[in-house]
Scaffold this motif. Structure first.
Motif, short mmCIF file in Angstrom:
data_model
loop_
_atom_site.label_atom_id
_atom_site.label_comp_id
_atom_site.label_asym_id
_atom_site.label_seq_id
_atom_site.Cartn_x
_atom_site.Cartn_y
_atom_site.Cartn_z
N ALA A 71 -3.17 -92.03 38.55
CA ALA A 71 -2.67 -91.23 37.43
C ALA A 71 -1.16 -91.13 37.49
CB ALA A 71 -3.30 -89.84 37.46
N GLY A 72 -0.52 -91.23 36.32
CA GLY A 72 0.93 -91.10 36.24
C GLY A 72 1.35 -90.57 34.88
N ASN A 73 2.55 -90.03 34.81
CA ASN A 73 3.08 -89.52 33.55
C ASN A 73 4.27 -90.34 33.08
OD1 ASN A 73 1.41 -87.42 32.60
ND2 ASN A 73 2.19 -86.02 34.17
N HIS A 74 4.49 -90.34 31.78
CA HIS A 74 5.44 -91.24 31.13
C HIS A 74 6.49 -90.49 30.31
CE1 HIS A 74 3.12 -95.05 31.86
NE2 HIS A 74 2.20 -94.13 32.10
N GLY A 75 7.74 -90.84 30.54
CA GLY A 75 8.83 -90.20 29.80
C GLY A 75 8.81 -90.46 28.31
N ILE A 76 8.22 -91.58 27.90
CA ILE A 76 8.17 -91.89 26.47
C ILE A 76 7.29 -90.94 25.68
CG2 ILE A 76 8.78 -94.35 26.59
CD1 ILE A 76 5.74 -94.92 26.66
N CYS A 77 6.49 -90.12 26.37
CA CYS A 77 5.64 -89.16 25.66
C CYS A 77 6.47 -88.20 24.82
CB CYS A 77 4.78 -88.37 26.64
SG CYS A 77 3.39 -89.32 27.27
N ALA A 78 7.71 -87.96 25.22
CA ALA A 78 8.58 -87.06 24.46
C ALA A 78 8.83 -87.57 23.05
CB ALA A 78 9.90 -86.88 25.20
N GLN A 79 8.58 -88.85 22.82
CA GLN A 79 8.79 -89.41 21.49
C GLN A 79 7.55 -89.34 20.60
OE1 GLN A 79 11.33 -92.66 20.77
NE2 GLN A 79 11.95 -92.91 22.92
N GLY A 80 6.46 -88.76 21.10
CA GLY A 80 5.28 -88.57 20.27
C GLY A 80 4.38 -89.78 20.17
N VAL A 81 4.21 -90.52 21.27
CA VAL A 81 3.42 -91.75 21.23
C VAL A 81 1.93 -91.52 21.45
CG1 VAL A 81 5.36 -93.19 21.98
CG2 VAL A 81 3.81 -92.21 23.69
N SER A 82 1.54 -90.29 21.80
CA SER A 82 0.13 -90.02 22.09
C SER A 82 -0.39 -88.85 21.26
CB SER A 82 -0.06 -89.70 23.58
OG SER A 82 -1.41 -89.35 23.86
N ALA A 83 -1.72 -88.87 21.05
CA ALA A 83 -2.36 -87.76 20.35
C ALA A 83 -2.57 -86.56 21.27
CB ALA A 83 -3.70 -88.22 19.77
N PHE A 84 -2.31 -86.73 22.57
CA PHE A 84 -2.52 -85.67 23.55
C PHE A 84 -1.23 -85.36 24.30
CE2 PHE A 84 -6.70 -87.43 22.85
CZ PHE A 84 -7.54 -86.33 22.87
N PRO A 85 -1.03 -84.13 24.75
CA PRO A 85 0.17 -83.78 25.52
C PRO A 85 0.08 -84.29 26.95
CG PRO A 85 -1.27 -81.88 25.36
CD PRO A 85 -1.89 -82.96 24.51
N PRO A 86 1.22 -84.46 27.62
CA PRO A 86 1.22 -84.97 28.99
C PRO A 86 0.45 -84.10 29.98
CG PRO A 86 3.43 -85.08 28.04
CD PRO A 86 2.58 -84.32 27.07
N GLU A 87 0.29 -82.82 29.67
CA GLU A 87 -0.44 -81.93 30.58
C GLU A 87 -1.88 -82.39 30.81
OE1 GLU A 87 3.01 -80.09 28.90
OE2 GLU A 87 1.24 -80.88 27.87
N VAL A 88 -2.40 -83.15 29.88
CA VAL A 88 -3.79 -83.62 29.99
C VAL A 88 -3.97 -84.52 31.21
CG1 VAL A 88 -5.56 -85.04 28.86
CG2 VAL A 88 -4.31 -83.33 27.55
N THR A 89 -2.92 -85.24 31.60
CA THR A 89 -3.04 -86.13 32.77
C THR A 89 -3.48 -85.34 34.00
OG1 THR A 89 -1.32 -87.60 31.90
CG2 THR A 89 -1.86 -87.80 34.23
N ALA A 90 -2.75 -84.26 34.31
CA ALA A 90 -3.09 -83.46 35.49
C ALA A 90 -4.44 -82.78 35.33
CB ALA A 90 -2.00 -82.41 35.73
N GLN A 91 -4.75 -82.34 34.12
CA GLN A 91 -6.04 -81.70 33.87
C GLN A 91 -7.19 -82.66 34.10
OE1 GLN A 91 -5.37 -80.31 29.88
NE2 GLN A 91 -4.00 -78.66 30.54
N MET A 92 -7.01 -83.92 33.69
CA MET A 92 -8.07 -84.91 33.89
C MET A 92 -8.19 -85.30 35.36
SD MET A 92 -10.00 -85.53 31.38
CE MET A 92 -10.79 -86.97 32.09
N VAL A 93 -7.09 -85.30 36.08
CA VAL A 93 -7.16 -85.56 37.52
C VAL A 93 -8.05 -84.52 38.19
CG1 VAL A 93 -5.83 -85.52 39.68
CG2 VAL A 93 -5.00 -86.83 37.73
N MET A 94 -7.88 -83.27 37.79
CA MET A 94 -8.73 -82.20 38.34
C MET A 94 -10.19 -82.43 37.96
SD MET A 94 -6.30 -78.87 37.70
CE MET A 94 -7.50 -77.75 38.44
#
Length: 336
Positions: A71-94
């Protein structure tokens, strides 16, 4: 074995072991003696022979598959490339760690050991439209995480991922590796609308333009346009080759990571098969470029290694038939 630079990693890729030809030939000979009409098990026969060659055993067993999720997070998310927020990455890891995700159920179903590695989720990669996604030290560290995550006692590997924004990164990687316009390689990922897709295409195009001077080097493509989880998958797939552990590739993102290895050194993915073709638009194009025919086509696009994990059952069936079936002489059946 370890490496501290991309040059050292490249040298490892250039000195990988090959399949055991004697075991492969022995498996092929055995296949011709089994109690069935020649070719009647179709691709299962080819899969068993391929697996035998990499395991160095003409009559192999498959009993210790490993699934690794990075699992990793991406700086490009700030540009609105996903339908989900970056917080979902850590939540899915859990959720993975708690056993509640789809991949957990598939791992149980096929008897696979499953491991989860979160890579610096609190520190997203840089926005690749403005800078390289990772420094050399960062991409090497991610590659090493993947390399060290592989269990040497495993006899099959599936790698999966979780990372909001990573279909955009994967699209940029394959566009850089294989050429063509950003729009050809960019799909809806988690389900973005038309406006979101337009943003993704623009971001991919901007990334390709920003790093045009390094796009002829696949490892630099990974560094500049990739993510930690993609690099970790590449490192794990490379380590599996080093250990002669066969690999089932998952979907678009996994295939993009694997493509870096193949484009860096032709033949690096000879130990890998494509588990499935996903619903992500460009995945079929990637597999065609890699010369990989998918085992399954079920319109999956979840990620997590789910399509690769499901294909474990196909390979288990192929090997069970190859190793467990009687030959004509053993069964006392007249050969045709």
């Amino acid at each position: 074995m370890s490496f501290t630079t991309l040059a050292e990693f490249r040298a490892i890729l250039n000195d990988m072991p090959v399949a055991d030809e004697e075991a492969r030939a022995g498996a092929e000979a055995r296949n011709g003696q089994l109690t069935k009409p020649p070719g009647s098990l179709g691709r299962l026969e080819d899969l068993a022979i391929w697996y035998a060659g990499w395991r160095g055993d003409a009559k192999p067993v498959l009993q210790a598959p490993q699934i690794i999720i990075f699992a990793g997070n991406h700086g490009i998310c700030a540009q609105g490339v996903s339908a989900f927020p970056p917080e979902v990455t850590a939540q899915m890891v859990m959720n993975f760690q708690a056993g509640g995700a789809a991949i957990n159920q598939l791992a149980k179903a096929f008897g696979a050991k499953m491991d989860v590695h979160a890579l610096a989720l609190e520190t997203p990669t840089a926005d690749f439209t403005k800078d390289a996604a990772m420094s050399e030290a960062e991409v090497v560290a991610a590659l090493m995480t993947g390399w060290n995550a592989v269990d040497a006692s495993a006899d099959l590997l599936v790698t999966g991922e979780m990372g909001i924004g990573n279909t955009t990164s994967a699209s940029a990687i394959v566009a850089a590796l294989f050429g063509g316009a950003a729009a050809e390689w960019t799909g809806r990922g988690t389900g973005v609308d038309d406006a979101g897709l337009a943003i993704k295409i623009r971001v991919v195009a901007d990334g390709l333009a920003r790093h045009a001077d390094v796009l002829d080097d696949p490892l630099q493509v990974l560094r500049c346009l990739g993510g930690r989880e993609l690099a970790a998958m590449a490192g794990a797939i490379a380590r599996a080759r080093h250990l002669r552990i066969p690999v089932i590739l998952d979907g678009f993102i996994c295939s993009a990571a694997a493509s870096v290895l193949e484009m860096a050194v032709t033949g690096t993915l000879d130990h890998a098969v494509a588990g499935h073709i996903s619903a992500e638009t460009a995945h079929g194009m990637v597999l065609k470029n890699l010369g990989k025919e998918p085992l399954l086509a079920l319109d999956m696009r979840l990620g997590e290694g789910s399509g690769g994990a499901l294909a474990i059952g196909i390979l288990q069936g192929a090997i069970a038939c190859h190793t467990g079936m009687s030959t004509f002489s053993e069964a006392g059946v007249a050969a045709g």
